[in-house]
Design a protein around this motif. Sequence first.
Motif, PDB file in Angstrom:
ATOM      1  N   UNK A 472    -105.203  56.253  63.860  1.00  0.00           N
ATOM      2  CA  UNK A 472    -105.277  56.846  62.494  1.00  0.00           C
ATOM      3  C   UNK A 472    -106.099  55.975  61.698  1.00  0.00           C
ATOM      4  N   UNK A 473    -105.484  54.859  61.493  1.00  0.00           N
ATOM      5  CA  UNK A 473    -106.105  53.943  60.748  1.00  0.00           C
ATOM      6  C   UNK A 473    -107.651  53.430  60.937  1.00  0.00           C
ATOM      7  N   UNK A 474    -107.957  53.151  62.093  1.00  0.00           N
ATOM      8  CA  UNK A 474    -109.214  52.853  62.589  1.00  0.00           C
ATOM      9  C   UNK A 474    -109.891  54.187  63.396  1.00  0.00           C
ATOM     10  N   UNK A 475    -111.035  53.908  63.740  1.00  0.00           N
ATOM     11  CA  UNK A 475    -112.167  54.704  64.440  1.00  0.00           C
ATOM     12  C   UNK A 475    -111.395  54.708  65.788  1.00  0.00           C
ATOM     13  N   UNK A 476    -110.770  56.004  66.399  1.00  0.00           N
ATOM     14  CA  UNK A 476    -110.226  55.869  67.671  1.00  0.00           C
ATOM     15  C   UNK A 476    -110.966  55.282  68.720  1.00  0.00           C
ATOM     16  N   UNK A 477    -112.213  55.552  68.622  1.00  0.00           N
ATOM     17  CA  UNK A 477    -113.162  54.840  69.788  1.00  0.00           C
ATOM     18  C   UNK A 477    -113.255  53.420  69.778  1.00  0.00           C
ATOM     19  N   UNK A 478    -112.689  52.833  68.893  1.00  0.00           N
ATOM     20  CA  UNK A 478    -112.471  51.343  68.803  1.00  0.00           C
ATOM     21  C   UNK A 478    -111.344  50.838  69.418  1.00  0.00           C
ATOM     22  N   UNK A 479    -110.296  51.678  69.551  1.00  0.00           N
ATOM     23  CA  UNK A 479    -109.114  51.272  70.113  1.00  0.00           C
ATOM     24  C   UNK A 479    -109.027  51.726  71.752  1.00  0.00           C
ATOM     25  N   UNK A 480    -109.860  52.831  72.023  1.00  0.00           N
ATOM     26  CA  UNK A 480    -109.837  53.287  73.336  1.00  0.00           C
ATOM     27  C   UNK A 480    -110.780  52.579  74.326  1.00  0.00           C
ATOM     28  N   UNK A 481    -110.271  51.391  74.730  1.00  0.00           N
ATOM     29  CA  UNK A 481    -111.224  50.469  75.607  1.00  0.00           C
ATOM     30  C   UNK A 481    -110.185  49.599  76.298  1.00  0.00           C
ATOM     31  N   UNK A 482    -110.561  49.230  77.561  1.00  0.00           N
ATOM     32  CA  UNK A 482    -109.976  48.098  78.182  1.00  0.00           C
ATOM     33  C   UNK A 482    -111.179  47.627  79.113  1.00  0.00           C
ATOM     34  N   UNK A 483    -111.004  46.095  78.887  1.00  0.00           N
ATOM     35  CA  UNK A 483    -112.225  45.508  79.819  1.00  0.00           C
ATOM     36  C   UNK A 483    -113.500  45.871  79.547  1.00  0.00           C
ATOM     37  N   UNK A 486    -114.738  51.824  78.489  1.00  0.00           N
ATOM     38  CA  UNK A 486    -114.272  52.467  77.073  1.00  0.00           C
ATOM     39  C   UNK A 486    -115.138  53.872  76.949  1.00  0.00           C
ATOM     40  N   UNK A 487    -114.371  54.670  76.242  1.00  0.00           N
ATOM     41  CA  UNK A 487    -114.861  56.042  75.846  1.00  0.00           C
ATOM     42  C   UNK A 487    -116.386  55.711  75.141  1.00  0.00           C
ATOM     43  N   UNK A 488    -116.277  54.812  74.397  1.00  0.00           N
ATOM     44  CA  UNK A 488    -117.761  54.851  73.710  1.00  0.00           C
ATOM     45  C   UNK A 488    -118.890  54.418  74.697  1.00  0.00           C
ATOM     46  N   UNK A 489    -118.780  53.700  75.811  1.00  0.00           N
ATOM     47  CA  UNK A 489    -119.519  53.400  76.808  1.00  0.00           C
ATOM     48  C   UNK A 489    -120.054  54.640  77.631  1.00  0.00           C
ATOM     49  N   UNK A 490    -118.793  55.482  77.823  1.00  0.00           N
ATOM     50  CA  UNK A 490    -119.241  56.549  78.431  1.00  0.00           C
ATOM     51  C   UNK A 490    -119.801  57.825  77.796  1.00  0.00           C
ATOM     52  N   UNK A 491    -119.709  57.699  76.355  1.00  0.00           N
ATOM     53  CA  UNK A 491    -120.403  58.763  75.543  1.00  0.00           C
ATOM     54  C   UNK A 491    -121.876  58.218  75.620  1.00  0.00           C
ATOM     55  N   UNK A 492    -122.046  56.747  75.343  1.00  0.00           N
ATOM     56  CA  UNK A 492    -123.556  56.028  75.358  1.00  0.00           C
ATOM     57  C   UNK A 492    -124.398  56.534  76.340  1.00  0.00           C
ATOM     58  N   UNK A 493    -123.870  56.420  77.540  1.00  0.00           N
ATOM     59  CA  UNK A 493    -124.396  56.761  78.783  1.00  0.00           C
ATOM     60  C   UNK A 493    -125.009  58.174  78.658  1.00  0.00           C
ATOM     61  N   UNK A 494    -124.420  59.112  78.252  1.00  0.00           N
ATOM     62  CA  UNK A 494    -124.758  60.424  78.128  1.00  0.00           C
ATOM     63  C   UNK A 494    -125.882  60.492  76.954  1.00  0.00           C
ATOM     64  N   UNK A 495    -125.638  59.774  75.864  1.00  0.00           N
ATOM     65  CA  UNK A 495    -126.251  59.777  74.813  1.00  0.00           C
ATOM     66  C   UNK A 495    -128.027  59.237  75.295  1.00  0.00           C
ATOM     67  N   UNK A 496    -127.966  58.133  75.930  1.00  0.00           N
ATOM     68  CA  UNK A 496    -129.023  57.583  76.296  1.00  0.00           C
ATOM     69  C   UNK A 496    -130.184  58.301  76.909  1.00  0.00           C
ATOM     70  N   UNK A 497    -129.414  59.173  77.916  1.00  0.00           N
ATOM     71  CA  UNK A 497    -130.592  60.193  78.705  1.00  0.00           C
ATOM     72  C   UNK A 497    -131.039  61.223  77.733  1.00  0.00           C
ATOM     73  N   UNK A 498    -130.754  61.339  76.523  1.00  0.00           N
ATOM     74  CA  UNK A 498    -131.420  62.437  75.764  1.00  0.00           C
ATOM     75  C   UNK A 498    -132.744  62.023  75.403  1.00  0.00           C
ATOM     76  N   UNK A 499    -133.619  63.202  75.286  1.00  0.00           N
ATOM     77  CA  UNK A 499    -134.825  62.945  74.626  1.00  0.00           C
ATOM     78  C   UNK A 499    -134.722  62.494  73.242  1.00  0.00           C
ATOM     79  N   UNK A 500    -135.754  61.882  72.865  1.00  0.00           N
ATOM     80  CA  UNK A 500    -135.580  61.287  71.259  1.00  0.00           C
ATOM     81  C   UNK A 500    -135.168  62.433  70.327  1.00  0.00           C
TER      82      UNK A 500
END
Length: 612
Positions: A472-483, A486-500
């Motif tokens: 609650x206190x932080x962005x949830x994505x900052x907590x949802x990682x291990x080694x 991370x959820x952020x990395x998973x999302x980034x891979x989808x975002x990076x494939x988008x057209x500009x």
Amino acid sequence: MFGVLGQLEVRQDGRPIGCGGPKQQKVLAALLLGFGESVPIARLVDAVWETSPPATAVKQVRNAISDLRRALPRTGPPIEAVTGGYRINAENHLDALVFTRKLESARRNLADWKELEALSDLASALALWRGPVLAGLDCPALSPQTTKLTELRLAAFEDWVELGLTRGNHRSLVGELSKWAQEYPLRERLAAQLILALYRSGEHAEASAAFQRLADRLGTDLGVAPGDEVRELHERIKAKDKDLAAPRGFTPRSGLPRDTSSFIGREAELAKLTAIPAGAVWAINGMAGAGKTALAIHAAHRLSDRFPDARLFIDLRAHTPGHEPLTSMSALEKLLRALGEDRLPGELDERAALWRARLENRRALIVLDNAMDTRQIAPLLPGSPGCLTLVTSRLRLVDLDAAAVELGMLPPEDARALFRQAVGDDRPLDEPAATVEVLELCGYLPLAVRLAGSRLRHRQAWTVSYLAQRLRARRPLDELRADDISVTTAFKLSYDRLAPAHKSLFRLLGNESGEDIEPHTAGALIEQPPGRAETMLENLVDAHLLQQSVPGRYHFHDLLRSYAAGLFRDFNLGMTETRIAITKPQPNTQNTAGLSNKVTETAPNASSPAQK
């Protein structure tokens, strides 16, 4: 980068580079064949001068080291001075080390009865060879290392042939075996394999002639007769032993990745997938972290008994960190080598035709994981009605002729079970309300739930309430990682494939406060007509970066909204810093053209043309 399995070779960015004359080459070869260990300077001297080294030999070797340091790529492993000598830790940069690791992988797979994987490992290992070790470089001092590598190559080839004979590939092996048997005429196992391949191919007279050539050569060169194994094979051939006949077919062990020990949920989807008939193609799609690969592997293991001829899995790398998606040509190479093919056509259409021919009249299960688009996978689809193909992708493959299973979020009960499994103890049961809050903050996304549970598993002092407080206190994505997961990395891979243009719209939507998004709002953000905006919104839905509950209205998954909002903040902060840096007065700058030297750059916003 370094090659010793053939002529000594150094490559940078795929291009060969020179490393000096014979003296420098012999020093480099000796260092590389040290396989990361310290090589005494006396051994380097021996490598350069077979006999009678000059009094300046040590100095000349040191000079050769200096020459090599200047010639070798700076991005590669350095030549290090150590006590009494030098070393170069080639690790992943040396073909001989890659070769030995592939052999180790093949041995493990053979021990686990995974013939398809072993066959693929051996084929890949043998493909690294370009000729004899250090071909053209006369260096007797290195013969122990070169002889050992040559012996490993021979053993690997014989193991590869053995698997090929087991699979009934005797006809395609005869030519290669004949060449190797001619090069190594005293190698009894090689001769026995050639004799068997000839016999199974109907060349009975040639099989007997091959045995006689071996016997004559052993008698002439070594004064010995063929061993018991070869003699017994020859006697069985003369007796026309029916047990020597070619196998009718090969039943490979599973080539699937290991199934998860306790798969949770997705019962409705599993029921669909495990009830489908052979000949079908099923596309499993869903947003990043929804568990598509896990479902496909679990379903494939349930179905494996129905597909005894082959069960193959390939990661097409559409969203794999650090990798570009596999081309159809590369994917077909991996799949065909897994089936024992070693001579592959150079054209995509021919390779796809060979793939379909190899699967004709077979019952095979193919998992095409992490697919980019229909164009990538179309050549990989088998044509046999006895085959089943499972495709996973983050995109809705709308132009693929396939049935579809779309993975949404986990139902609350399944999410609670997955969370408890990931935590590994009873803390979720002790705090049911806090557990529900954590699951809601994770948006019931399987990857997020698993990572949240992993955080608790490795923090025994934490309570579920404390984890919920942190989310609650932080962005949830900052907590949802291990080694490195991370959820952020998973999302980034989808975002990076988008057209500009789609990236821009996605970021801007992250700054919108409303729950629902409709085309007029989106069009205003990017200064485009509503029709164009709706097309882009639908594309984001197909990429599972937006969701749609009713026609014409769109919304974010909570974690994707958080990710988009973070992108918006970071992008605008970066643009603001750029503006400040550019507009800051520069001392000693003269405006020789009489123009202002102040340049402004506005961060993209709802009215900025940069977002079109």
